[in-house]
Design a protein around this motif. Structure first.
Motif, mmCIF file in Angstrom:
data_model
loop_
_atom_site.group_PDB
_atom_site.id
_atom_site.type_symbol
_atom_site.label_atom_id
_atom_site.label_comp_id
_atom_site.label_asym_id
_atom_site.label_seq_id
_atom_site.Cartn_x
_atom_site.Cartn_y
_atom_site.Cartn_z
ATOM 1 N N ARG A 102 0.850 -1.188 0.000
ATOM 2 C CA ARG A 102 0.000 0.000 0.000
ATOM 3 C C ARG A 102 0.889 1.242 0.000
ATOM 4 N NH1 ARG A 102 -1.512 2.911 4.343
ATOM 5 N NH2 ARG A 102 -0.939 1.189 5.747
ATOM 6 N N THR A 103 0.639 2.150 -0.932
ATOM 7 C CA THR A 103 1.499 3.312 -1.131
ATOM 8 C C THR A 103 1.074 4.480 -0.256
ATOM 9 O OG1 THR A 103 1.904 2.675 -3.419
ATOM 10 C CG2 THR A 103 2.359 4.961 -2.830
ATOM 11 N N GLN A 104 2.055 5.092 0.387
ATOM 12 C CA GLN A 104 1.851 6.361 1.082
ATOM 13 C C GLN A 104 2.932 7.334 0.634
ATOM 14 O OE1 GLN A 104 1.986 6.242 5.378
ATOM 15 N NE2 GLN A 104 1.949 8.480 5.571
ATOM 16 N N ARG A 105 2.525 8.495 0.107
ATOM 17 C CA ARG A 105 3.466 9.547 -0.235
ATOM 18 C C ARG A 105 3.654 10.466 0.968
ATOM 19 N NH1 ARG A 105 4.931 6.776 -4.502
ATOM 20 N NH2 ARG A 105 3.464 6.837 -6.241
ATOM 21 N N LEU A 106 4.891 10.756 1.268
ATOM 22 C CA LEU A 106 5.176 11.711 2.321
ATOM 23 C C LEU A 106 5.120 13.127 1.775
ATOM 24 C CD1 LEU A 106 8.017 9.771 4.167
ATOM 25 C CD2 LEU A 106 5.601 9.931 4.777
ATOM 26 N N SER A 107 5.262 14.113 2.631
ATOM 27 C CA SER A 107 5.011 15.502 2.243
ATOM 28 C C SER A 107 6.233 16.196 1.652
ATOM 29 C CB SER A 107 4.526 16.293 3.466
ATOM 30 O OG SER A 107 5.503 16.254 4.498
ATOM 31 N N HIS A 108 7.309 15.467 1.429
ATOM 32 C CA HIS A 108 8.501 16.093 0.857
ATOM 33 C C HIS A 108 9.312 15.051 0.109
ATOM 34 C CE1 HIS A 108 11.659 14.359 3.493
ATOM 35 N NE2 HIS A 108 10.679 14.280 4.362
ATOM 36 N N GLY A 109 10.156 15.537 -0.780
ATOM 37 C CA GLY A 109 11.185 14.738 -1.426
ATOM 38 C C GLY A 109 12.524 15.360 -1.079
ATOM 39 N N ASP A 110 13.253 15.796 -2.115
ATOM 40 C CA ASP A 110 14.521 16.506 -1.894
ATOM 41 C C ASP A 110 15.412 15.724 -0.931
ATOM 42 O OD1 ASP A 110 16.348 18.656 -2.124
ATOM 43 O OD2 ASP A 110 15.607 19.507 -0.248
ATOM 44 N N SER A 111 15.490 14.399 -1.106
ATOM 45 C CA SER A 111 16.156 13.543 -0.122
ATOM 46 C C SER A 111 17.241 12.694 -0.763
ATOM 47 C CB SER A 111 15.132 12.643 0.583
ATOM 48 O OG SER A 111 14.172 13.411 1.268
ATOM 49 N N ARG A 112 18.145 12.210 0.058
ATOM 50 C CA ARG A 112 19.227 11.331 -0.381
ATOM 51 C C ARG A 112 19.192 10.015 0.412
ATOM 52 N NH1 ARG A 112 20.432 13.032 -5.348
ATOM 53 N NH2 ARG A 112 21.509 15.045 -5.424
ATOM 54 N N ALA A 113 19.820 9.987 1.591
ATOM 55 C CA ALA A 113 19.862 8.757 2.390
ATOM 56 C C ALA A 113 18.547 8.576 3.148
ATOM 57 C CB ALA A 113 21.027 8.816 3.374
ATOM 58 N N VAL A 114 18.259 7.308 3.469
ATOM 59 C CA VAL A 114 17.114 7.008 4.318
ATOM 60 C C VAL A 114 17.481 5.844 5.227
ATOM 61 C CG1 VAL A 114 16.117 5.577 2.465
ATOM 62 C CG2 VAL A 114 14.687 6.307 4.376
ATOM 63 N N THR A 115 17.146 5.991 6.519
ATOM 64 C CA THR A 115 17.322 4.912 7.501
ATOM 65 C C THR A 115 16.042 4.779 8.308
ATOM 66 O OG1 THR A 115 18.292 6.446 9.116
ATOM 67 C CG2 THR A 115 19.818 5.197 7.710
ATOM 68 N N MET A 116 15.788 3.537 8.775
ATOM 69 C CA MET A 116 14.678 3.261 9.685
ATOM 70 C C MET A 116 15.252 2.662 10.962
ATOM 71 S SD MET A 116 11.394 1.802 7.588
ATOM 72 C CE MET A 116 12.147 0.901 6.254
ATOM 73 N N VAL A 117 15.273 3.436 12.037
ATOM 74 C CA VAL A 117 15.745 2.974 13.338
ATOM 75 C C VAL A 117 14.833 3.545 14.414
ATOM 76 C CG1 VAL A 117 18.152 2.842 12.552
ATOM 77 C CG2 VAL A 117 17.336 4.921 13.670
ATOM 78 N N ASP A 118 14.876 2.945 15.595
ATOM 79 C CA ASP A 118 14.083 3.429 16.725
ATOM 80 C C ASP A 118 14.882 4.515 17.436
ATOM 81 O OD1 ASP A 118 12.410 3.839 18.836
ATOM 82 O OD2 ASP A 118 12.521 1.789 19.624
ATOM 83 N N VAL A 119 14.706 5.750 17.005
ATOM 84 C CA VAL A 119 15.523 6.855 17.506
ATOM 85 C C VAL A 119 15.279 7.105 18.990
ATOM 86 C CG1 VAL A 119 15.995 9.326 17.272
ATOM 87 C CG2 VAL A 119 15.633 7.926 15.224
ATOM 88 N N ASP A 120 14.026 7.044 19.421
ATOM 89 C CA ASP A 120 13.697 7.409 20.808
ATOM 90 C C ASP A 120 13.462 6.210 21.711
ATOM 91 O OD1 ASP A 120 11.396 6.667 19.534
ATOM 92 O OD2 ASP A 120 10.159 8.313 20.295
#
Length: 559
Positions: A121-139
């Motif tokens: 299922r596709t979800q578009r976020l509110s911005h692009g203009d991006s390079r790297a992406v990570t998914m971690v539990d920051v908090d």
């Protein structure tokens, strides 16, 4: 449950046992000669039997994904617009299926929520203009968050509120225009620290010299102090396309390796009790480091590091003509005497630091971006996949659409120190790949691949080789701020071999890794035990293992 071992073979694999679950409290004795009782921590274990592959084509099957990375100029790609964006794979909604996040440049970033059966299922976020992406539990709240680096601005943080809901928030004190990033608990205080580096050549084009005058370029260690990130400047300039955190000097602590583009040498820092120490241990390194990954390719307990660069993978007249401007530049500007940088991929063992890429058959893979290790055919040895291609209106003005069209390269590890091309595996896409990551996206036990292409549709390559068996491991550490145990090492012992893996936040070219660890091995392997060396030095050992299973291991104590 020490002293026992179970295997499930042949027709008993997993259709009748699909919903099998077990929950065990495990309190393990130390492994002789490896740890001491005070370092042993108990865990709970949930074992999930994986799906049996529905189709076995003997190759990878390509699927288009609902994402295309575009550039502001449309079809004409200028300068560093050609760098494209990264991809990350992880379980954002804690439903057991791995989701995909793809960075974009001119258009919006994309989340592809995994609904099972390779449906998204596709979800578009509110911005692009991006390079790297990570998914971690920051908090450290048990939900994986998303961090994008931006082309001109500070990173953008999406906090995971649970239930598939993410909110864009401010990440305190992280204000530099970072390009490559990585995460780990580098100060061993139980939460995740951030290391980031800039790509100064791109910032010079986008921002002029203002960013230099403001001191925004360089390499930065952001030490997480109860949710506040304290800035430590390691260098005042960088051309970073890759950033790796690994134990470089064998002291048991993660160190920093920044892979730089152009003439700038890679930068490295050892962790010491007094802070970070800049070092130069390498006698050979890539000239234009595009990506970095590490893994134990020969199962000897010592990791190898692969760094990708630019080098044609064949020597045909057509290839020489396409590469013309680059080849002429190399002729006109040969390496300086004593320069450790080479215009080719480099493969070297940690601590030995001798380049054996050419003898291993991995020195030339094209205009290479993300290169990563993974046991694609599940024979017990890590294979290598590298995505290729380039486009730019000035450098390749002589080519149609200004594009250097190349096939991605997959190289099978033969187990005797050699890698051989496997075009029959069906991974030779020519869509100009940039970011790439591997994970089991259909829960059938083997590694699938996602590639974020530039000016083309992103692709998912479904693994239908149907070879070997696997064991996958999810680690959970709820009492820590490092809830997915980044920096932990896992060692799988079998009757005949020992396999080593590490939990990483990111690798390759600006792409995030799944926290779920994959071990592949031949069908007839007898599994004996899994040793977990947690990032803080504690150890747990599992000796009840079933192949083609996902183990969800939760740490419930401290040393």
């Amino acid at each position: 449950m020490p002293g026992s071992q179970r295997t499930v073979r042949g027709s008993m694999r997993y259709s009748a046992y699909r919903l099998f679950r077990m929950l065990i409290f495990l309190s393990f004795l130390p492994v002789s000669g490896q740890t001491s009782p005070e370092n042993v921590v108990p865990v709970t274990l949930e074992s999930v039997l994986l799906n049996e592959s529905a189709s076995c084509a003997g190759r990878f099957i390509a699927h288009d994904l609902d994402h295309s990375t575009t550039v502001p100029g449309g079809d004409e790609v200028r300068m560093f617009e050609a760098n494209g964006g990264g991809v990350a794979i992880n379980d954002l909604d804690n439903d057991g299926d791995l989701d995909i996040v793809l960075a974009n440049h001119a258009d919006m970033n994309t989340i592809l929520w995994n609904e099972g059966g390779l449906r998204f299922r596709t979800q578009r976020l509110s911005h692009g203009d991006s390079r790297a992406v990570t998914m971690v539990d920051v908090d450290g709240d048990g939900w994986l968050d998303i961090l994008f680096t931006r082309t001109k601005n500070a990173p953008t943080y999406w906090h995971n509120e649970g239930g598939g809901h993410l909110v864009q928030q401010f990440l305190p004190d992280i204000g530099k225009p970072l390009y490559a990033i990585n995460w780990a608990d580098l100060d061993n205080d139980g939460d995740l620290d951030l290391v980031g580096a800039t790509y100064d050549a791109g910032l010079l084009i986008d921002l002029g010299r203002d960013f230099l005058f403001k001191g925004d370029g360089g390499v930065y260690y952001y030490q997480n102090d109860n949710g506040l990130f304290r800035l430590n400047v390691l260098a005042i300039d960088a051309q970073a396309l890759a950033l790796m955190l690994m134990d470089i000097n064998g002291d048991g602590h993660l160190d920093i390796w920044v892979g730089n583009d152009f003439d700038m040498r890679d930068q490295m820092w050892y962790w010491t009790a007094d802070g970070w120490e800049a070092v130069e241990p390498l006698t050979t390194m890539t000239h234009s480091t595009m990506s970095l990954d590490f893994g134990d390719v020969d199962n000897d307990g010592r990791s190898e590091v692969f760094s990708s660069d630019m080098q044609p993978y064949d020597d045909t007249r057509q290839t020489r003509a396409a590469w013309g401007p680059i080849l002429r530049d190399w002729l006109n500007y040969p390496p300086r005497p004593g320069d450790p940088q080479v215009n080719a991929n480099v493969l070297q063992s940690v601590g030995e630091w001798v380049d054996r890429a050419a003898t291993a058959g991995v020195d030339a893979s094209g205009w290479s971006w993300s290169g990563k290790f993974g046991d694609l055919d599940q024979d017990g040895f890590l294979d290598l996949y590298v995505v290729n291609g380039f486009m730019e209106a000035n450098i390749f003005a002589h080519l149609p659409d200004h594009e250097l069209v190349e096939e991605n390269q997959v190289l099978r590890n033969t187990g005797n120190g050699q890698f051989v091309p496997m075009p029959e595996w069906g991974l030779g896409s020519t869509r100009s790949g940039r970011g790439m990551s591997m994970a089991d996206l259909d829960s059938d036990g083997d590694l699938d691949i996602v590639v974020n292409n530039l000016r083309g549709t992103a692709e998912l390559f479904e693994n239908q080789l149907c070879q070997g068996s696997s064991l996958q491991v999810d680690l959970f550490w709820p009492e820590s701020g490092n809830t997915r145990a980044i920096g932990t090492s896992l060692i799988l012992h079998t009757r005949d071999s020992v396999y080593y893996r590490d939990v990483k936040a990111a690798s390759g070219y600006i792409s995030g890794d799944a926290a779920r660890i994959h071990f592949g091995f031949p069908d007839d392997v007898d599994l004996q035990r899994l040793e977990i060396r947690w990032s803080d030095g504690a150890v747990s050992t599992l000796d009840t293992l079933i192949d083609n299973t996902l183990l969800r291991v939760t740490r419930v104590g401290r040393p």
